[in-house]
Design a protein around this motif. Structure first.
Motif, mmCIF file in Angstrom:
data_model
loop_
_atom_site.group_PDB
_atom_site.id
_atom_site.type_symbol
_atom_site.label_atom_id
_atom_site.label_comp_id
_atom_site.label_asym_id
_atom_site.label_seq_id
_atom_site.Cartn_x
_atom_site.Cartn_y
_atom_site.Cartn_z
ATOM 1 N N ASP A 200 0.852 -1.205 0.000
ATOM 2 C CA ASP A 200 0.000 0.000 0.000
ATOM 3 C C ASP A 200 0.887 1.255 0.000
ATOM 4 O OD1 ASP A 200 -1.841 1.991 0.548
ATOM 5 O OD2 ASP A 200 -2.802 0.952 2.203
ATOM 6 N N ARG A 201 1.879 1.275 0.866
ATOM 7 C CA ARG A 201 2.763 2.436 0.995
ATOM 8 C C ARG A 201 3.639 2.595 -0.247
ATOM 9 N NH1 ARG A 201 7.742 3.201 2.461
ATOM 10 N NH2 ARG A 201 8.144 1.039 2.994
ATOM 11 N N THR A 204 2.345 4.032 -3.737
ATOM 12 C CA THR A 204 2.227 5.484 -3.978
ATOM 13 C C THR A 204 3.486 6.029 -4.663
ATOM 14 O OG1 THR A 204 3.148 5.994 -1.796
ATOM 15 C CG2 THR A 204 0.750 5.851 -1.945
ATOM 16 N N GLN A 259 -1.147 -3.857 -7.105
ATOM 17 C CA GLN A 259 -2.266 -3.316 -6.320
ATOM 18 C C GLN A 259 -3.386 -2.807 -7.246
ATOM 19 O OE1 GLN A 259 -1.723 -0.978 -2.558
ATOM 20 N NE2 GLN A 259 -2.469 0.690 -3.839
ATOM 21 N N ALA A 290 -8.157 -1.701 4.845
ATOM 22 C CA ALA A 290 -7.259 -0.586 5.193
ATOM 23 C C ALA A 290 -6.583 -0.017 3.951
ATOM 24 C CB ALA A 290 -6.190 -1.070 6.178
ATOM 25 N N ASN A 291 -6.621 -0.745 2.845
ATOM 26 C CA ASN A 291 -5.898 -0.307 1.644
ATOM 27 C C ASN A 291 -6.460 1.008 1.100
ATOM 28 O OD1 ASN A 291 -5.585 -0.458 -1.578
ATOM 29 N ND2 ASN A 291 -3.865 -1.429 -0.557
ATOM 30 N N ARG A 292 -5.577 1.987 0.963
ATOM 31 C CA ARG A 292 -6.039 3.341 0.626
ATOM 32 C C ARG A 292 -6.600 3.444 -0.784
ATOM 33 N NH1 ARG A 292 -0.721 6.308 2.380
ATOM 34 N NH2 ARG A 292 0.066 4.276 1.765
ATOM 35 N N GLU A 293 -5.949 2.750 -1.748
ATOM 36 C CA GLU A 293 -6.462 2.825 -3.128
ATOM 37 C C GLU A 293 -7.838 2.151 -3.205
ATOM 38 O OE1 GLU A 293 -3.772 1.435 -6.194
ATOM 39 O OE2 GLU A 293 -5.301 1.636 -7.738
ATOM 40 N N ARG A 295 -10.104 1.848 -0.817
ATOM 41 C CA ARG A 295 -11.110 2.713 -0.176
ATOM 42 C C ARG A 295 -11.469 3.877 -1.085
ATOM 43 N NH1 ARG A 295 -10.020 2.000 5.935
ATOM 44 N NH2 ARG A 295 -11.220 3.863 6.271
ATOM 45 N N HIS A 296 -10.437 4.473 -1.681
ATOM 46 C CA HIS A 296 -10.643 5.635 -2.529
ATOM 47 C C HIS A 296 -11.504 5.262 -3.743
ATOM 48 C CE1 HIS A 296 -9.810 9.401 -4.482
ATOM 49 N NE2 HIS A 296 -9.362 8.766 -5.545
ATOM 50 N N SER A 313 -13.478 1.711 11.522
ATOM 51 C CA SER A 313 -12.058 1.953 11.802
ATOM 52 C C SER A 313 -11.266 0.644 11.667
ATOM 53 C CB SER A 313 -11.913 2.524 13.211
ATOM 54 O OG SER A 313 -12.411 1.586 14.130
#
Ligand code: KG4
Ligand code: ZN
Length: 358
Positions: A200-201, A204, A259, A290-293, A295-296, A313
């Protein structure tokens, strides 16, 4: 008697809010919760077992031993935090399926002994069913019908939720779970375990179009998933570039491209499910939530369709005992009788979940 202004444990007993002890030991997290009235979390502890890290994956035998060691201590601490005594408890809710058999056995055996000693019911809860509703504890009741996407190290499930205990199974992974794919690809890249957060990190910093990895199953009808072919595609791409350590730029590009393939697949299937069901909400759960992409992209897809996207959460997305206590409290409220033969089951198929939809 309890402290903290609760009416639980009051002398009269009438109108007493249920105080449920939740126990979760299905995989490598030992978790205990104390839930009052099906809504108020008075204590919630999650102990992640570090012992697996050096092995690059969960070692079932070590997980069972760690549960055995941690569980009695966590229960004592949770009751102290809740300001309650064991005698204030109304019931024990415990994960009975699916999961690692040895780990489940530790939780269920403990719960049975504890319940027997206190003379209170022990409710066996389905772990995946609990994930479907975990968001309720923070976000309130979900609009229905809803679609739930549970994506974790062990599961990739897409379920239509018509109400409490009323589900229709839409799709599952045919091989690796989404989180498992993250972990295996991280291992190929020479990253630590669990690999999801690191991919995930790193994603980006990489180019998501550097590699054209497959979007498995998207050319097929239905809602099933498959991630093992994607993992093989990553392994083949890396094999052409020697072994780890790989240059950081390559690692970031592979992370981003991998990802992107997973997220495209999950978003495509989930939005198709939302449309097919006419869902009013999409409930996301499991560690991969928790994966940001993810969720987005899911957030955008839901907003475009006027569908509420609900993600609790990280503590409630991951494996946790609060969701187990919640389901237990609901089952108790519905008058479901505890099963005296309560036993564990490893697979979802044997787990006795009501899947008919009615
Ligand atoms: O639900 P969970 O905490 O427990 C098990 O399934 O045991 O999920 C853990 C999984 C792991 O595979 C981990 O790599 C993945 O969730 N994960 C993530 C992220 N955070 C955790 N995957 C992708 N992106 C993340 N940010
Ligand atoms: Zn889980």
């Amino acid at each position: 008697m309890t402290r903290g202004g609760s009416h639980v444990g009051s002398a009269a007993g009438a109108g007493r809010a249920a105080l449920v002890l939740g126990i979760e030991t299905s995989c490598d997290d030992t978790s205990v919760a104390v839930l009052e009235g099906g809504a108020r979390l008075r204590a919630h502890l999650i102990a992640a077992q570090d012992v697996h890290r050096i092995y690059g994956g969960v070692v079932p035998e070590l997980a069972s031993r760690a549960h055995l060691e941690l569980l009695p201590r966590l229960v004592g601490r949770a009751l102290a935090e809740a300001g309650a005594g064991a005698r204030d408890l109304t019931a024990v809710a415990v994960t009975r399926a699916p999961g690692l058999v040895g780990s489940l056995v530790v939780g269920v055996a403990f719960a049975k002994a504890y319940g027997l000693a206190l003379g209170i019911p022990v409710i066996g809860v389905n772990h995946i069913e609990a994930h479907l509703h975990a968001g309720t504890l923070e976000l309130g009741p979900s609009p229905e019908p809803a679609v739930a996407l549970v994506v974790s190290g062990g599961h990739t499930e897409l379920v239509e939720v018509r109400g409490v205990r009323r589900y229709r199974w839409l799709g599952s992974t045919l091989d690796d779970a989404a989180g498992e794919a993250f972990d295996k690809v991280a291992k190929l890249l020479g990253l630590g375990f669990p690999g999801g957060p690191e991919i995930d990190r790193l994603a980006t910093e990489g180019d998501r179009e550097a590699f054209d990895f497959p979007r498995p199953m998207l050319d097929q009808p239905g809602f099933d998933f498959s991630f093992s072919g994607l993992k093989t595609a990553v392994a083949l791409a890396l094999a052409r570039r020697g072994g780890p350590p790989f240059p950081p730029a390559l690692v970031a590009d592979v992370a981003a491209s991998f990802q992107a393939a997973v997220v495209d697949t999950l978003v495509s299937r989930a939005t198709a499910a939302v449309a097919a069901v006419g869902a009013r909400a999409l409930n996301l759960g499991g560690g991969v939530a928790a994966n940001r992409e993810l969720r987005h992209r899911l957030g955008e897809a839901c907003a475009a369709r006027g569908v509420e996207m609900r993600v609790p959460s990280p503590r409630l997305c991951a494996d946790n005992a609060a969701m187990i206590a919640l389901l237990g409290a609901w089952m108790l409220e519905r008058g479901e009788l505890p099963d005296p033969e309560l036993d564990v089951a490893a697979s979802l198929e044997e787990s006795g979940l009501p899947l008919g939809g009615d």
